[in-house]
Design a protein around this motif. Structure first.
Motif, PDB file in Angstrom:
ATOM      1  N   VAL A  19     -39.630  90.789  31.201  1.00 45.24           N
ATOM      2  CA  VAL A  19     -38.407  90.447  31.932  1.00 45.24           C
ATOM      3  C   VAL A  19     -37.989  91.628  32.812  1.00 45.24           C
ATOM      4  O   VAL A  19     -37.678  91.465  33.994  1.00 45.24           O
ATOM      5  N   ALA A  20     -37.999  92.830  32.243  1.00 45.74           N
ATOM      6  CA  ALA A  20     -37.628  94.017  33.005  1.00 45.74           C
ATOM      7  C   ALA A  20     -38.568  94.226  34.192  1.00 45.74           C
ATOM      8  O   ALA A  20     -38.142  94.670  35.257  1.00 45.74           O
ATOM      9  N   GLY A  21     -39.826  93.878  34.014  1.00 47.51           N
ATOM     10  CA  GLY A  21     -40.799  94.023  35.091  1.00 47.51           C
ATOM     11  C   GLY A  21     -40.471  93.188  36.314  1.00 47.51           C
ATOM     12  O   GLY A  21     -40.919  93.489  37.419  1.00 47.51           O
ATOM     13  N   GLY A  22     -39.648  92.164  36.145  1.00 50.56           N
ATOM     14  CA  GLY A  22     -39.231  91.337  37.267  1.00 50.56           C
ATOM     15  C   GLY A  22     -38.015  91.870  38.002  1.00 50.56           C
ATOM     16  O   GLY A  22     -37.617  91.339  39.033  1.00 50.56           O
ATOM     17  N   HIS A  23     -37.413  92.926  37.476  1.00 52.29           N
ATOM     18  CA  HIS A  23     -36.233  93.530  38.105  1.00 52.29           C
ATOM     19  C   HIS A  23     -36.676  94.247  39.376  1.00 52.29           C
ATOM     20  O   HIS A  23     -37.667  94.978  39.366  1.00 52.29           O
ATOM     21  N   PRO A  24     -35.959  94.076  40.486  1.00 53.79           N
ATOM     22  CA  PRO A  24     -36.397  94.697  41.747  1.00 53.79           C
ATOM     23  C   PRO A  24     -36.311  96.225  41.770  1.00 53.79           C
ATOM     24  O   PRO A  24     -37.058  96.872  42.497  1.00 53.79           O
ATOM     25  N   ASP A  25     -35.429  96.821  40.970  1.00 54.35           N
ATOM     26  CA  ASP A  25     -35.290  98.271  40.941  1.00 54.35           C
ATOM     27  C   ASP A  25     -36.066  98.799  39.735  1.00 54.35           C
ATOM     28  O   ASP A  25     -35.679  98.564  38.588  1.00 54.35           O
ATOM     29  N   VAL A  27     -36.447 101.779  38.296  1.00 51.84           N
ATOM     30  CA  VAL A  27     -35.758 102.676  37.364  1.00 51.84           C
ATOM     31  C   VAL A  27     -34.787 101.874  36.502  1.00 51.84           C
ATOM     32  O   VAL A  27     -34.750 102.025  35.278  1.00 51.84           O
ATOM     33  N   ASN A  28     -34.011 100.988  37.130  1.00 51.98           N
ATOM     34  CA  ASN A  28     -33.100 100.148  36.351  1.00 51.98           C
ATOM     35  C   ASN A  28     -33.865  99.235  35.406  1.00 51.98           C
ATOM     36  O   ASN A  28     -33.409  98.970  34.293  1.00 51.98           O
ATOM     37  N   ALA A  29     -35.024  98.763  35.833  1.00 50.97           N
ATOM     38  CA  ALA A  29     -35.856  97.918  34.971  1.00 50.97           C
ATOM     39  C   ALA A  29     -36.254  98.676  33.710  1.00 50.97           C
ATOM     40  O   ALA A  29     -36.138  98.157  32.591  1.00 50.97           O
ATOM     41  N   LEU A  30     -36.695  99.906  33.884  1.00 55.42           N
ATOM     42  CA  LEU A  30     -37.109 100.722  32.750  1.00 55.42           C
ATOM     43  C   LEU A  30     -35.925 101.027  31.836  1.00 55.42           C
ATOM     44  O   LEU A  30     -36.019 100.895  30.611  1.00 55.42           O
ATOM     45  N   VAL A  31     -34.798 101.389  32.415  1.00 53.39           N
ATOM     46  CA  VAL A  31     -33.609 101.698  31.620  1.00 53.39           C
ATOM     47  C   VAL A  31     -33.107 100.450  30.899  1.00 53.39           C
ATOM     48  O   VAL A  31     -32.723 100.509  29.715  1.00 53.39           O
ATOM     49  N   ASP A  32     -33.124  99.298  31.570  1.00 51.53           N
ATOM     50  CA  ASP A  32     -32.714  98.048  30.921  1.00 51.53           C
ATOM     51  C   ASP A  32     -33.625  97.730  29.731  1.00 51.53           C
ATOM     52  O   ASP A  32     -33.152  97.320  28.666  1.00 51.53           O
ATOM     53  N   PHE A  33     -34.928  97.926  29.919  1.00 51.67           N
ATOM     54  CA  PHE A  33     -35.860  97.707  28.811  1.00 51.67           C
ATOM     55  C   PHE A  33     -35.536  98.637  27.649  1.00 51.67           C
ATOM     56  O   PHE A  33     -35.494  98.208  26.494  1.00 51.67           O
ATOM     57  N   LEU A  34     -35.322  99.915  27.950  1.00 49.48           N
ATOM     58  CA  LEU A  34     -35.040 100.876  26.883  1.00 49.48           C
ATOM     59  C   LEU A  34     -33.734 100.543  26.160  1.00 49.48           C
ATOM     60  O   LEU A  34     -33.651 100.695  24.940  1.00 49.48           O
ATOM     61  N   ARG A  35     -32.732 100.061  26.896  1.00 52.00           N
ATOM     62  CA  ARG A  35     -31.475  99.649  26.254  1.00 52.00           C
ATOM     63  C   ARG A  35     -31.745  98.503  25.273  1.00 52.00           C
ATOM     64  O   ARG A  35     -31.297  98.520  24.123  1.00 52.00           O
ATOM     65  N   ARG A 121     -32.156 108.216  33.146  1.00 50.78           N
ATOM     66  CA  ARG A 121     -32.131 107.666  34.501  1.00 50.78           C
ATOM     67  C   ARG A 121     -32.085 108.792  35.527  1.00 50.78           C
ATOM     68  O   ARG A 121     -32.796 108.770  36.521  1.00 50.78           O
ATOM     69  N   ALA A 122     -31.271 109.799  35.268  1.00 53.12           N
ATOM     70  CA  ALA A 122     -31.168 110.939  36.208  1.00 53.12           C
ATOM     71  C   ALA A 122     -32.503 111.658  36.326  1.00 53.12           C
ATOM     72  O   ALA A 122     -32.888 112.104  37.418  1.00 53.12           O
TER      73      ALA A 122
END
Length: 128
Positions: A19-25, A27-35, A121-122
């Motif tokens: 699901v995160a892999g479908g996120h256009p951003d 970095v946000n995809a990776l952070v969303d997955f980690l959350r 993220r930073a």
């Protein structure tokens, strides 16, 4: 039985990575997955042990962990410049984050997750 429940959690993380892999951003995809992975692991005691161990009780769990490494490697590959992490190392970092967050009182774990993921993220943001 315990390992089959934890394998189900690993498979849920594979789905979350997809699901995160479908996120256009990326970095946000990776952070969303980690959350998602942090919240899953906090709700499933023992998942950290399964993710960190090199030996598995079942071949099915071993395959699932391999799929998770591939999925997280795919998330990392989208981040530019590419972080100096492999999918396997990212899962070890996740285990460290799980431990760090679990050391906070339950009412402060959400804020701890936000803080730790903000730092990550930073570190992933491209240099100006």
């Amino acid at each position: 039985m315990r390992e089959s429940v934890l394998e189900e959690s690993v498979r849920g993380l594979i789905d979350a990575a997809a699901v995160a892999g479908g996120h256009p951003d990326p970095v946000n995809a990776l952070v969303d997955f980690l959350r998602t992975a942090l919240l899953t692991a906090l709700a499933r005691p023992g998942l950290t042990d399964v993710l960190i161990t090199g030996s598995d009780e079942t071949e099915s769990l071993h395959r699932a962990k391999g799929e998770l490494v591939e999925a997280t490697s795919g998330l990392l590959a989208r981040v530019r410049p590419a972080p100096a992490l492999t999918g396997e190392n990212l899962l070890k970092l996740l285990c460290g984050l799980i431990h760090a967050v679990s050391e906070h009182p339950a009412e402060r774990q959400g804020a701890a997750i936000d803080n730790y993921l903000g730092i990550l993220r930073a570190g992933l943001a491209p240099a100006p």
